[in-house]
Design a protein around this motif. Structure first.
Motif, mmCIF file in Angstrom:
data_model
loop_
_atom_site.group_PDB
_atom_site.id
_atom_site.type_symbol
_atom_site.label_atom_id
_atom_site.label_comp_id
_atom_site.label_asym_id
_atom_site.label_seq_id
_atom_site.Cartn_x
_atom_site.Cartn_y
_atom_site.Cartn_z
ATOM 1 N N ARG A 72 0.838 -1.213 0.000
ATOM 2 C CA ARG A 72 0.000 0.000 0.000
ATOM 3 C C ARG A 72 0.857 1.241 0.000
ATOM 4 N N LYS A 73 1.889 1.226 0.837
ATOM 5 C CA LYS A 73 2.758 2.395 0.971
ATOM 6 C C LYS A 73 3.583 2.629 -0.286
ATOM 7 N N ASN A 74 4.140 1.574 -0.840
ATOM 8 C CA ASN A 74 5.051 1.708 -1.975
ATOM 9 C C ASN A 74 4.359 1.796 -3.330
ATOM 10 N N GLU A 75 3.239 1.099 -3.469
ATOM 11 C CA GLU A 75 2.598 0.992 -4.778
ATOM 12 C C GLU A 75 1.266 1.732 -4.885
ATOM 13 N N GLY A 76 0.712 2.172 -3.758
ATOM 14 C CA GLY A 76 -0.624 2.749 -3.787
ATOM 15 C C GLY A 76 -1.667 1.651 -3.663
ATOM 16 N N PHE A 77 -2.936 2.049 -3.675
ATOM 17 C CA PHE A 77 -4.010 1.084 -3.470
ATOM 18 C C PHE A 77 -5.330 1.634 -3.973
ATOM 19 N N LEU A 78 -6.276 0.738 -4.140
ATOM 20 C CA LEU A 78 -7.642 1.105 -4.519
ATOM 21 C C LEU A 78 -8.544 0.952 -3.301
ATOM 22 N N THR A 79 -9.493 1.858 -3.178
ATOM 23 C CA THR A 79 -10.415 1.831 -2.046
ATOM 24 C C THR A 79 -11.756 1.198 -2.409
ATOM 25 N N VAL A 80 -12.304 1.572 -3.550
ATOM 26 C CA VAL A 80 -13.670 1.179 -3.915
ATOM 27 C C VAL A 80 -13.680 -0.126 -4.702
ATOM 28 N N GLU A 81 -14.569 -1.018 -4.297
ATOM 29 C CA GLU A 81 -14.778 -2.276 -5.016
ATOM 30 C C GLU A 81 -16.105 -2.180 -5.762
ATOM 31 N N HIS A 82 -16.030 -2.247 -7.074
ATOM 32 C CA HIS A 82 -17.229 -2.150 -7.915
ATOM 33 C C HIS A 82 -17.779 -3.543 -8.208
ATOM 34 N N ASP A 83 -19.045 -3.590 -8.577
ATOM 35 C CA ASP A 83 -19.599 -4.833 -9.098
ATOM 36 C C ASP A 83 -19.920 -4.600 -10.578
ATOM 37 N N MET A 84 -20.199 -5.658 -11.293
ATOM 38 C CA MET A 84 -20.413 -5.552 -12.729
ATOM 39 C C MET A 84 -21.596 -4.651 -13.071
ATOM 40 N N ASP A 85 -22.661 -4.703 -12.282
ATOM 41 C CA ASP A 85 -23.841 -3.893 -12.597
ATOM 42 C C ASP A 85 -23.520 -2.408 -12.620
ATOM 43 N N ILE A 86 -22.871 -1.898 -11.589
ATOM 44 C CA ILE A 86 -22.569 -0.462 -11.542
ATOM 45 C C ILE A 86 -21.479 -0.115 -12.560
ATOM 46 N N LEU A 87 -20.498 -0.994 -12.709
ATOM 47 C CA LEU A 87 -19.430 -0.730 -13.673
ATOM 48 C C LEU A 87 -19.998 -0.611 -15.089
ATOM 49 N N LYS A 88 -20.901 -1.508 -15.444
ATOM 50 C CA LYS A 88 -21.519 -1.477 -16.772
ATOM 51 C C LYS A 88 -22.425 -0.265 -16.934
ATOM 52 N N ALA A 89 -23.207 0.050 -15.911
ATOM 53 C CA ALA A 89 -24.096 1.217 -15.997
ATOM 54 C C ALA A 89 -23.287 2.505 -16.209
#
Length: 176
Positions: free
Chosen positions: A33-50
């Motif tokens: 996390r410290k060296n490479e960064g990170f993602l916070t939000v986990e999406h699902d296919m429905d919202i990603l597609k919308a």
């Protein structure tokens, strides 16, 4: 060769979700996390597609594999992802043109492709592909994600507000 475009297939969206899983804060070590960064939000296919149906997500593709993405999040999705609601509330407080921006919902580059200009090119492509009338990209970065903050600053993002939400300090940033 890496190409940049808007996502247009279900397979590309599935690859976005797979790359996201590899980089979620819950799935990587504290050192990573410290060296490479990170993602916070986990999406699902429905919202990603919308979201993609309204404005295609920007992807970096090499050999038919998604190696980076920048999610386009039209403001009409402001209430769809709980952890991002405070971001839109803060945008409403500080941004004058409420119809002229696209939120960048999340950006990620595969570890194998970092340091090769993919991050910068995802944003350049996103800016180029914004719908008519949109001229600004706004996003937020967790204050603890120093790699991401530095990368955004390096390509011209400016901080417009720092605010607390939950147990995090968020940097609301803009690229015009």
């Amino acid at each position: 060769m890496i190409t940049y475009k808007q996502a247009s297939t279900l397979e590309e969206l599935e690859q976005i979700l797979a790359l996201q899983q590899l980089n979620l804060i819950k799935n990587i070590s504290a050192e990573e996390r410290k060296n490479e960064g990170f993602l916070t939000v986990e999406h699902d296919m429905d919202i990603l597609k919308a979201m993609n149906d309204v404005c295609g997500h920007i992807i970096a593709v090499e050999d038919d594999k998604v190696v980076g993405f920048a999610l386009c999040m039209h403001p009409k999705f402001a209430d769809e992802i709980e952890v991002l609601r405070p971001m839109f509330e803060e945008i409403n407080k500080v941004v004058e043109n409420q119809n002229g921006y696209m939120a960048m919902g999340q950006i990620c580059v595969a570890k194998s492709h970092r340091g090769r200009g993919v991050f910068r090119n995802l944003y350049l492509t996103m800016k180029e592909k914004l719908p008519a009338g949109f001229d600004t990209i706004i996003t937020e970065v967790d204050g603890k994600n120093t790699r991401s903050l530095a990368a955004h600053a390096a390509i011209g993002f400016k901080t417009i507000k720092i605010y607390p939400s939950g147990e995090k300090e968020w940097h609301l940033i803009v690229l015009q």
